[in-house]
Design a protein around this motif. Structure first.
Motif: not given
Length: 286
Positions: A64-81
Motif C-alpha cells: 500500500a503506497v500513499l502518494d502525498v501531493g501526488g498531483a494528477t497521479g503521474v506516479y500513482a498510475g504506473p504504480l497501480a499498473r
C-alpha cells in the motif's frame, strides 16, 4: 472509497484543507500544468530517474503506497499498473479529480501536515511535492512526521526536494536573467531557500522552498525517521537544456544516460547540481 489496506483516521478529522497552499501556488497548479510537465524535456528526465529510484526502494507489490501531493497521479498510475495499492492525497481539487480517474488509484483532498489516514496503515509514503511548498522548517518536519505516523514499522518514506541552486542554474540555461525580475528571486532563494514568486507571469516556477542538499537529512531525523540514502535525480545533465529532448528521443542514448546517472546518484558533490534530490528514509522497527 479508500484503497485496500489504507485506513482512514476517525471521521476524516485530521484532514485540513484551508490554508494548505498560498493563492499564487493554488492558482499555478489549477492551470493544469502538472498533467504534462513530466512528459517532455527536463520533466521527462525527472520522471524517468524518479521512477528508476522508486522501483529500487519501494517494497514489492501489492504494498500500500500513499502518494502525498501526488498531483494528477503521474506516479500513482504506473504504480497501480505495477500492482501497488495506491491512494493520492493532494490539496488541489483538479489534481484529485484527475488522479481518481486513473485505474486502480483512489484520491482525496488533504494536507501533508495532517493526513486523513490512520496510524501505521501503509507500507510506503511518497512526498514528491509537499516539501517544495512548506517554507517554514517546522511545517516540513510536520510533513515528514505525518509520513512516519501513517507508515508501518520498517516502511519506506521518499521525499523530493528542489535544489537551493536550481533557479540560479536555470536562469542561465534558459536565459531567465534577461528579465530583470528574475535576479531578485534567485538572490532570495540563495539567501534562505525561499523562492517567492507572486507574479501572474508564470514563466518561472511558483512560490516554493529550495532545500540546501544537507537540510533533508536533519528534517528526517527530527521527524523520527531513519535516513537510508540521498539520491541526485537528474544530476547536472538537466542543464543540457534544448539538447535533452534529442537525447531522450533515442532509446539507446536514454538507457546510457540512466545507467550513467545511476552510477553517480549517491555522489554528494553532485547533489547541489541536480535540480531535484530524493531523500529515502524508513520508519523504525518499533
Amino acid at each position: 472509497m479508500a484503497a485496500p489496506g489504507i485506513r482512514w483516521s476517525g471521521a476524516g478529522a485530521r484532514c485540513t484543507i484551508r490554508g494548505v497552499l498560498t493563492p499564487e501556488i493554488m492558482d499555478y497548479y489549477r492551470q493544469g500544468g502538472e498533467r504534462d510537465r513530466l512528459a517532455a524535456g527536463a520533466g521527462r528526465l525527472e520522471f524517468l530517474r524518479t521512477w528508476d529510484v522508486l522501483t529500487r526502494v519501494l517494497p514489492d507489490p501489492p504494498a500500500a503506497v500513499l502518494d502525498v501531493g501526488g498531483a494528477t497521479g503521474v506516479y500513482a498510475g504506473p504504480l497501480a499498473r505495477a500492482g501497488y495499492q495506491v491512494h493520492v492525497v493532494d490539496p488541489v481539487p483538479e489534481h484529485v479529480a484527475d488522479a481518481a480517474e486513473r485505474p486502480g488509484v483512489t484520491a482525496v483532498r488533504g494536507d501533508a501536515r495532517t493526513l486523513p489516514v490512520a496510524d501505521r496503515s501503509v507500507d510506503a509514503v511518497l512526498l514528491l511535492g509537499p516539501l517544495y511548498h512548506l517554507p517554514v522548517r517546522a511545517e516540513r518536519v510536520a510533513a515528514w512526521r505525518e509520513a512516519a505516523r501513517v507508515v508501518r514499522p520498517g516502511g519506506v518514506v521518499v521525499g523530493a526536494t528542489i535544489s537551493r541552486f536550481a533557479s540560479l542554474l536555470d536562469g542561465f540555461v534558459w536565459d531567465y536573467f534577461s528579465d530583470a525580475r528574475f535576479r531578485p528571486l534567485v538572490e532570495r532563494a540563495l539567501a534562505d531557500g525561499v523562492h517567492r514568486n507572486t507574479d501572474a507571469d508564470r514563466t518561472w516556477f511558483t512560490s516554493a522552498y529550495f532545500h540546501h542538499p544537507d537540510e533533508p537529512a536533519a528534517e528526517v531525523s527530527e521527524a523520527g525517521l531513519i535516513l537510508r540514502r540521498r539520491v541526485a535525480v537528474e544530476g547536472p545533465l538537466w542543464m543540457i537544456g534544448a539538447r535533452l529532448p534529442e537525447v531522450l528521443a533515442d532509446p539507446g542514448r536514454t538507457d546510457l544516460l540512466l545507467e550513467m546517472l545511476r552510477a553517480v546518484e549517491d555522489e554528494p558533490s553532485l547533489f547541489g547540481a541536480s535540480s531535484h534530490l530524493l531523500t529515502v528514509a524508513s520508519a523504525p522497527h518499533r
